[in-house]
Design a protein around this motif. Structure first.
Motif, PDB file in Angstrom:
ATOM      1  N   ILE A  90      10.229   6.402  21.855  1.00  8.13           N
ATOM      2  CA  ILE A  90       9.474   7.393  21.083  1.00  8.13           C
ATOM      3  C   ILE A  90       9.825   8.800  21.548  1.00  8.13           C
ATOM      4  O   ILE A  90       9.951   9.726  20.737  1.00  8.13           O
ATOM      5  CB  ILE A  90       7.962   7.121  21.188  1.00  8.13           C
ATOM      6  N   GLU A  91      10.013   8.970  22.848  1.00  3.53           N
ATOM      7  CA  GLU A  91      10.406  10.279  23.368  1.00  3.53           C
ATOM      8  C   GLU A  91      11.785  10.687  22.857  1.00  3.53           C
ATOM      9  O   GLU A  91      12.029  11.874  22.600  1.00  3.53           O
ATOM     10  CB  GLU A  91      10.379  10.278  24.892  1.00  3.53           C
ATOM     11  N   LEU A  92      12.694   9.734  22.705  1.00  4.74           N
ATOM     12  CA  LEU A  92      14.003  10.056  22.129  1.00  4.74           C
ATOM     13  C   LEU A  92      13.869  10.562  20.693  1.00  4.74           C
ATOM     14  O   LEU A  92      14.556  11.513  20.289  1.00  4.74           O
ATOM     15  CB  LEU A  92      14.917   8.836  22.166  1.00  4.74           C
ATOM     16  N   VAL A  93      12.991   9.928  19.929  1.00  2.00           N
ATOM     17  CA  VAL A  93      12.767  10.369  18.550  1.00  2.00           C
ATOM     18  C   VAL A  93      12.188  11.785  18.537  1.00  2.00           C
ATOM     19  O   VAL A  93      12.616  12.639  17.748  1.00  2.00           O
ATOM     20  CB  VAL A  93      11.837   9.378  17.805  1.00  2.00           C
ATOM     21  N   LEU A  94      11.236  12.063  19.422  1.00  4.22           N
ATOM     22  CA  LEU A  94      10.649  13.393  19.472  1.00  4.22           C
ATOM     23  C   LEU A  94      11.669  14.441  19.917  1.00  4.22           C
ATOM     24  O   LEU A  94      11.649  15.581  19.436  1.00  4.22           O
ATOM     25  CB  LEU A  94       9.435  13.396  20.402  1.00  4.22           C
ATOM     26  N   ASN A  95      12.565  14.076  20.823  1.00  5.94           N
ATOM     27  CA  ASN A  95      13.620  15.005  21.229  1.00  5.94           C
ATOM     28  C   ASN A  95      14.584  15.287  20.081  1.00  5.94           C
ATOM     29  O   ASN A  95      15.093  16.402  19.952  1.00  5.94           O
ATOM     30  CB  ASN A  95      14.374  14.463  22.438  1.00  5.94           C
ATOM     31  N   ALA A  96      14.832  14.295  19.247  1.00  2.38           N
ATOM     32  CA  ALA A  96      15.671  14.514  18.067  1.00  2.38           C
ATOM     33  C   ALA A  96      15.014  15.519  17.128  1.00  2.38           C
ATOM     34  O   ALA A  96      15.691  16.393  16.564  1.00  2.38           O
ATOM     35  CB  ALA A  96      15.922  13.191  17.349  1.00  2.38           C
ATOM     36  N   VAL A  97      13.714  15.431  16.972  1.00  2.00           N
ATOM     37  CA  VAL A  97      12.988  16.384  16.131  1.00  2.00           C
ATOM     38  C   VAL A  97      13.085  17.794  16.728  1.00  2.00           C
ATOM     39  O   VAL A  97      13.276  18.775  15.999  1.00  2.00           O
ATOM     40  CB  VAL A  97      11.517  15.944  15.972  1.00  2.00           C
ATOM     41  N   ASP A  98      12.959  17.896  18.044  1.00  2.00           N
ATOM     42  CA  ASP A  98      13.058  19.207  18.697  1.00  2.00           C
ATOM     43  C   ASP A  98      14.434  19.829  18.489  1.00  2.00           C
ATOM     44  O   ASP A  98      14.545  21.041  18.244  1.00  2.00           O
ATOM     45  CB  ASP A  98      12.778  19.074  20.191  1.00  2.00           C
TER      46      ASP A  98
ATOM     47  N   ASN B  46      16.371  19.301  15.971  1.00  4.84           N
ATOM     48  CA  ASN B  46      16.414  19.721  14.564  1.00  4.84           C
ATOM     49  C   ASN B  46      15.675  21.039  14.345  1.00  4.84           C
ATOM     50  O   ASN B  46      16.130  21.886  13.583  1.00  4.84           O
ATOM     51  CB  ASN B  46      15.831  18.647  13.657  1.00  4.84           C
ATOM     52  N   PHE B  47      14.517  21.215  14.994  1.00  9.24           N
ATOM     53  CA  PHE B  47      13.801  22.482  14.878  1.00  9.24           C
ATOM     54  C   PHE B  47      14.692  23.644  15.293  1.00  9.24           C
ATOM     55  O   PHE B  47      14.803  24.650  14.594  1.00  9.24           O
ATOM     56  CB  PHE B  47      12.541  22.490  15.752  1.00  9.24           C
TER      57      PHE B  47
ATOM     58  N   PHE C 240      12.250  27.869  17.619  1.00 13.35           N
ATOM     59  CA  PHE C 240      12.190  27.679  19.065  1.00 13.35           C
ATOM     60  C   PHE C 240      10.746  27.574  19.541  1.00 13.35           C
ATOM     61  O   PHE C 240      10.435  26.790  20.441  1.00 13.35           O
ATOM     62  CB  PHE C 240      12.917  28.816  19.774  1.00 13.35           C
ATOM     63  N   PHE C 241       9.847  28.342  18.924  1.00 13.85           N
ATOM     64  CA  PHE C 241       8.446  28.228  19.291  1.00 13.85           C
ATOM     65  C   PHE C 241       7.871  26.886  18.853  1.00 13.85           C
ATOM     66  O   PHE C 241       7.048  26.289  19.563  1.00 13.85           O
ATOM     67  CB  PHE C 241       7.634  29.389  18.704  1.00 13.85           C
ATOM     68  N   MET C 242       8.305  26.393  17.693  1.00  7.48           N
ATOM     69  CA  MET C 242       7.876  25.057  17.272  1.00  7.48           C
ATOM     70  C   MET C 242       8.405  23.999  18.226  1.00  7.48           C
ATOM     71  O   MET C 242       7.717  23.016  18.525  1.00  7.48           O
ATOM     72  CB  MET C 242       8.354  24.770  15.840  1.00  7.48           C
TER      73      MET C 242
ATOM     74  N   SER D 169       6.150  21.462  20.321  1.00  6.05           N
ATOM     75  CA  SER D 169       6.385  20.024  20.211  1.00  6.05           C
ATOM     76  C   SER D 169       6.622  19.392  21.574  1.00  6.05           C
ATOM     77  O   SER D 169       6.173  18.264  21.825  1.00  6.05           O
ATOM     78  CB  SER D 169       7.575  19.769  19.291  1.00  6.05           C
ATOM     79  N   ILE D 170       7.319  20.084  22.458  1.00  6.78           N
ATOM     80  CA  ILE D 170       7.536  19.564  23.808  1.00  6.78           C
ATOM     81  C   ILE D 170       6.206  19.443  24.548  1.00  6.78           C
ATOM     82  O   ILE D 170       5.953  18.454  25.248  1.00  6.78           O
ATOM     83  CB  ILE D 170       8.530  20.454  24.568  1.00  6.78           C
TER      84      ILE D 170
END
Length: 102
Positions: free
Chosen positions: A35-43, A45-46, A61-63, A67-68
């Protein structure tokens, strides 16, 4: 300078590795890491979309920072739940949680 497309490829690769890990693993810790890998992929992309669409602004970058922070809090809560499951059932697999039904 690295092209933005490389970041999108890296993000897609991280996302699919995370989904594959979540679907195939039975260990709760391994699922949390997926799940953390998926969230890092989203970061990623942001940040990449921010650089592509608005190169002079920092909203992406603020998003990413927000998210982090949210994913760090989510990880802390998930690890606390996993520790409680392990204390009660002496196992950290998903199958042990099905014993919690009444």
């Amino acid at each position: 300078m690295v092209p933005v497309e490389y970041f999108f490829v890296l993000s897609a690769l991280l996302f699919f590795i995370g989904v594959y890990g979540f679907v195939t693993r039975r260990n709760l810790i391994a699922m949390l890491i997926s799940i953390e890998l998926v969230l890092n992929a989203v970061d990623i992309n942001f940040a990449a979309f921010n650089r592509l669409l608005f190169p002079d602004m920092n909203e992406g970058f603020f998003m990413t920072l927000f998210s982090i922070g949210v994913s760090a809090a989510e990880s802390a809560v998930a690890i606390a739940i996993i520790i409680n499951v392990y204390r009660n059932f002496k196992s950290d697999t998903v199958d042990s949680i099905s014993n919690m039904k009444r």
